[in-house]
Design a protein around this motif. Structure first.
Motif, PDB file in Angstrom:
ATOM      1  N   THR A   1      11.464 -22.858  20.813  1.00  0.00           N
ATOM      2  CA  THR A   1      11.557 -22.393  22.195  1.00  0.00           C
ATOM      3  C   THR A   1      10.164 -22.056  22.722  1.00  0.00           C
ATOM      4  O   THR A   1       9.372 -21.378  22.067  1.00  0.00           O
ATOM      5  CB  THR A   1      12.462 -21.161  22.286  1.00  0.00           C
ATOM      6  OG1 THR A   1      13.760 -21.506  21.789  1.00  0.00           O
ATOM      7  CG2 THR A   1      12.594 -20.695  23.720  1.00  0.00           C
ATOM      8  N   GLN A   2       9.862 -22.541  23.934  1.00  0.00           N
ATOM      9  CA  GLN A   2       8.572 -22.314  24.550  1.00  0.00           C
ATOM     10  C   GLN A   2       8.757 -21.636  25.908  1.00  0.00           C
ATOM     11  O   GLN A   2       9.802 -21.783  26.554  1.00  0.00           O
ATOM     12  CB  GLN A   2       7.810 -23.624  24.734  1.00  0.00           C
ATOM     13  CG  GLN A   2       7.475 -24.334  23.435  1.00  0.00           C
ATOM     14  CD  GLN A   2       6.684 -25.603  23.675  1.00  0.00           C
ATOM     15  OE1 GLN A   2       6.415 -25.973  24.819  1.00  0.00           O
ATOM     16  NE2 GLN A   2       6.294 -26.278  22.616  1.00  0.00           N
ATOM     17  N   LYS A   3       7.740 -20.907  26.332  1.00  0.00           N
ATOM     18  CA  LYS A   3       7.735 -20.253  27.628  1.00  0.00           C
ATOM     19  C   LYS A   3       6.541 -20.734  28.432  1.00  0.00           C
ATOM     20  O   LYS A   3       5.407 -20.718  27.947  1.00  0.00           O
ATOM     21  CB  LYS A   3       7.691 -18.733  27.472  1.00  0.00           C
ATOM     22  CG  LYS A   3       8.927 -18.145  26.809  1.00  0.00           C
ATOM     23  CD  LYS A   3       8.832 -16.632  26.728  1.00  0.00           C
ATOM     24  CE  LYS A   3      10.080 -16.041  26.073  1.00  0.00           C
ATOM     25  NZ  LYS A   3      10.008 -14.556  25.994  1.00  0.00           N
ATOM     26  N   LEU A   4       6.801 -21.163  29.663  1.00  0.00           N
ATOM     27  CA  LEU A   4       5.768 -21.635  30.568  1.00  0.00           C
ATOM     28  C   LEU A   4       5.794 -20.781  31.818  1.00  0.00           C
ATOM     29  O   LEU A   4       6.860 -20.391  32.302  1.00  0.00           O
ATOM     30  CB  LEU A   4       5.980 -23.108  30.938  1.00  0.00           C
ATOM     31  CG  LEU A   4       6.135 -24.107  29.798  1.00  0.00           C
ATOM     32  CD1 LEU A   4       6.390 -25.495  30.362  1.00  0.00           C
ATOM     33  CD2 LEU A   4       4.916 -24.118  28.907  1.00  0.00           C
ATOM     34  N   VAL A   5       4.616 -20.498  32.354  1.00  0.00           N
ATOM     35  CA  VAL A   5       4.494 -19.717  33.581  1.00  0.00           C
ATOM     36  C   VAL A   5       3.957 -20.632  34.669  1.00  0.00           C
ATOM     37  O   VAL A   5       2.880 -21.224  34.523  1.00  0.00           O
ATOM     38  CB  VAL A   5       3.574 -18.503  33.386  1.00  0.00           C
ATOM     39  CG1 VAL A   5       3.487 -17.702  34.692  1.00  0.00           C
ATOM     40  CG2 VAL A   5       4.089 -17.618  32.264  1.00  0.00           C
ATOM     41  N   LEU A   6       4.712 -20.741  35.756  1.00  0.00           N
ATOM     42  CA  LEU A   6       4.335 -21.577  36.885  1.00  0.00           C
ATOM     43  C   LEU A   6       3.845 -20.708  38.024  1.00  0.00           C
ATOM     44  O   LEU A   6       4.309 -19.574  38.211  1.00  0.00           O
ATOM     45  CB  LEU A   6       5.530 -22.417  37.360  1.00  0.00           C
ATOM     46  CG  LEU A   6       6.235 -23.300  36.326  1.00  0.00           C
ATOM     47  CD1 LEU A   6       7.370 -24.065  36.983  1.00  0.00           C
ATOM     48  CD2 LEU A   6       5.247 -24.254  35.676  1.00  0.00           C
ATOM     49  N   VAL A   7       2.911 -21.240  38.792  1.00  0.00           N
ATOM     50  CA  VAL A   7       2.445 -20.596  40.016  1.00  0.00           C
ATOM     51  C   VAL A   7       2.716 -21.567  41.158  1.00  0.00           C
ATOM     52  O   VAL A   7       2.449 -22.771  41.056  1.00  0.00           O
ATOM     53  CB  VAL A   7       0.948 -20.236  39.926  1.00  0.00           C
ATOM     54  CG1 VAL A   7       0.091 -21.449  39.614  1.00  0.00           C
ATOM     55  CG2 VAL A   7       0.489 -19.580  41.229  1.00  0.00           C
ATOM     56  N   THR A   8       3.280 -21.042  42.242  1.00  0.00           N
ATOM     57  CA  THR A   8       3.651 -21.887  43.365  1.00  0.00           C
ATOM     58  C   THR A   8       3.473 -21.116  44.665  1.00  0.00           C
ATOM     59  O   THR A   8       3.514 -19.874  44.685  1.00  0.00           O
ATOM     60  CB  THR A   8       5.109 -22.370  43.242  1.00  0.00           C
ATOM     61  OG1 THR A   8       5.464 -23.133  44.380  1.00  0.00           O
ATOM     62  CG2 THR A   8       6.057 -21.193  43.101  1.00  0.00           C
ATOM     63  N   THR A   9       3.276 -21.852  45.740  1.00  0.00           N
ATOM     64  CA  THR A   9       3.239 -21.260  47.077  1.00  0.00           C
ATOM     65  C   THR A   9       4.573 -21.399  47.787  1.00  0.00           C
ATOM     66  O   THR A   9       4.666 -21.096  48.979  1.00  0.00           O
ATOM     67  CB  THR A   9       2.125 -21.923  47.905  1.00  0.00           C
ATOM     68  OG1 THR A   9       2.303 -23.354  47.884  1.00  0.00           O
ATOM     69  CG2 THR A   9       0.757 -21.593  47.346  1.00  0.00           C
TER      70      THR A   9
END
Length: 474
Positions: free
Chosen positions: A278-286
């Motif tokens: 299991t992996q965790k990714l952090v996204l940044v978006t407008t």
């Protein structure tokens, strides 16, 4: 060549390939502008095809007219140099705009047009002119490497079309090259990219143009989930501030025009695939509206970013862009444009097939379409004067490609690894004319006296030299 013109001609404006009123391409030559273009395109669609083979195709095309061009490749190579780069670029831009405009609403993401940005490297022959414009990697010794051009390209996620690209060296950062692609983004678009493009300046610049972004947070940025407004579990609305330092990628003017603050949204997604860690990714978006653009929708969109890697595989591996063959920077640029044109023409053909047979263009095989085109294009030459037979042949051609759909393999693991081992040759550590390869000690040892005495006096040894090994048979 005329076979490709029959298939792809409707997609390209014929006026751009017509002889000019005056100038370089105004004379009546053996290799006029349109013949040279389609010959060059056929060479791109057949990787590994040498200029000599293309000349043979042109001779076969001229044979029914009672003409026989020279068998040398010099005239064809000179004709390729006469191709105006501005015309080729205009042809590509016209085709790319048509492909993007034909995307249907079901292919869009929540009614938005998504454009994927990524970078790659392309090598070319080791000539002094190419080395001057695109130097080889700095860790390689002089004369032992190849010039590499960095390409940052923008693809349409719905159609897979290559919209535009910019060139740079290996020292140019991806964010700096992204600034040269701003003209391709229109108001309302969504830019999808990896964390190499994720920076305050990139997000703010795109947002000022009315373009939203979905990127992975850069690993250098420190996050504090206790700040900002909570929109959901691991979903925060925060405010980023412009750094005090300008940075090496920006000049004083553009940096001063950036806003002092920018509201962004941080979303953590969990990748849980059975059989994998299991992996965790952090996204940044407008995209700040959590109701319209949920965290799950953003996660599914980012997983589709891998499509750009497959697009690069199609154009670099299938069409052979990975290793260019031209000797000068001007011809290298033309070769890149021709590969982009060939790639988009195949995408246009796939889009036609998908819309006429009601299948998803994502399920059609790019490699399968190229293979089918190579085998079927000879048949279109025989029916070009028979409209009814040609229409029936085109329908059968489309049906053949539409029946060969790719398997639906969700969560498929595609690691970047090579299974086939390379040859066990030594690496070039100095220019080839200075390289001296010494034999291994075991290979250079002489047979013992006992073994020599056991040989028959009148029997001469047979020596076989293969690669780096020496085999003595008595």
């Amino acid at each position: 060549m005329s076979r490709l013109c029959e298939i792809f001609g409707p997609w390209l404006p014929a006026a751009l390939l017509s002889p000019t009123a005056k100038g370089v391409n105004s004379r009546q030559r053996t290799y006029p502008l349109n013949v040279t273009f389609w010959a060059f395109l056929s060479q791109v669609l057949s990787p590994g095809s040498a200029c000599r083979e293309v000349v043979r195709k042109i001779q076969a095309w001229y044979a029914p007219q009672g003409k026989s061009p020279d068998s040398g490749t010099s005239a064809y190579c000179q004709a390729r140099r006469r191709l105006p780069i501005a015309t080729l670029t205009q042809l590509h831009q016209t085709l790319a705009d048509k492909l993007s405009a034909r995307s249907t609403p079901p292919e869009l993401w929540l009614g938005r047009c998504v454009k994927v940005v990524d970078g790659t490297g392309v090598s070319m022959p080791d000539t002094a002119a190419n080395q001057k414009v695109w130097p080889q990697p700095s860790e390689q010794k002089p004369g032992c490497g190849f010039p590499v051009v960095k390409l940052v390209a923008c693809f349409c996620l719905a159609s897979g079309a290559l919209l535009q690209w910019v060139e740079g060296t290996l020292k140019d950062h991806d964010c700096r090259l992204l600034l040269k692609l701003l003209s391709v983004f229109k108001k309302g678009d969504v830019v999808l990219a990896d964390r190499g493009f994720s920076s305050y300046a990139s997000l703010a610049t795109l947002r000022a143009r009315g373009v939203d972004s979905v990127m992975r947070v850069h690993h250098f940025r420190k996050l504090d989930w206790r700040t900002g407004k909570r929109l959901g579990h691991r979903d925060r609305l925060v405010t980023w501030k412009k750094g005090q330092r300008q940075g090496k990628l920006w000049t004083a003017g553009p940096w001063a025009q950036l806003p002092e603050e920018l509201d962004v949204r941080l979303v953590e997604i969990v990748v849980a695939v059975p059989g994998f860690r299991t992996q965790k990714l952090v996204l940044v978006t407008t995209l700040l509206d959590a109701q319209t653009y949920s965290a799950e929708a953003l996660g599914q969109l980012y997983f589709r970013r891998w499509a750009v890697e497959l697009c690069f595989r199609d154009i670099k591996t299938t069409l052979g862009l990975d290793v260019l063959r031209c000797q000068t920077p001007a011809m290298v640029r033309k070769e890149i444009v021709m590969h982009a044109l060939g790639y988009n023409l195949i995408r246009a053909l796939m889009q036609d097939i998908a819309q006429s047979h009601q299948v998803s263009v994502q399920r059609l095989s790019f490699k399968g379409t190229v293979d089918a085109l190579r085998q079927w294009r000879d048949l279109f030459e025989n029916t070009k004067t028979q409209s009814r037979a040609g229409c029936k042949l085109r329908q059968l051609f489309y049906q053949t490609i539409a029946d060969d759909l790719l398997l639906d393999r969700p969560n498929r693991s595609e690691p970047r690894a090579v299974k086939r081992r390379p040859k066990n040759f030594r690496l070039l550590t100095r220019p080839r004319h200075e390289m001296i390869v010494e034999r291994n000690r075991k290979q250079s040892q002489k047979p013992s006296k006992k073994a020599a005495s056991e040989r028959h006096s009148d029997q001469r040894p047979l020596v076989f030299i293969s690669g780096w090994k020496k085999l003595v048979v008595y």
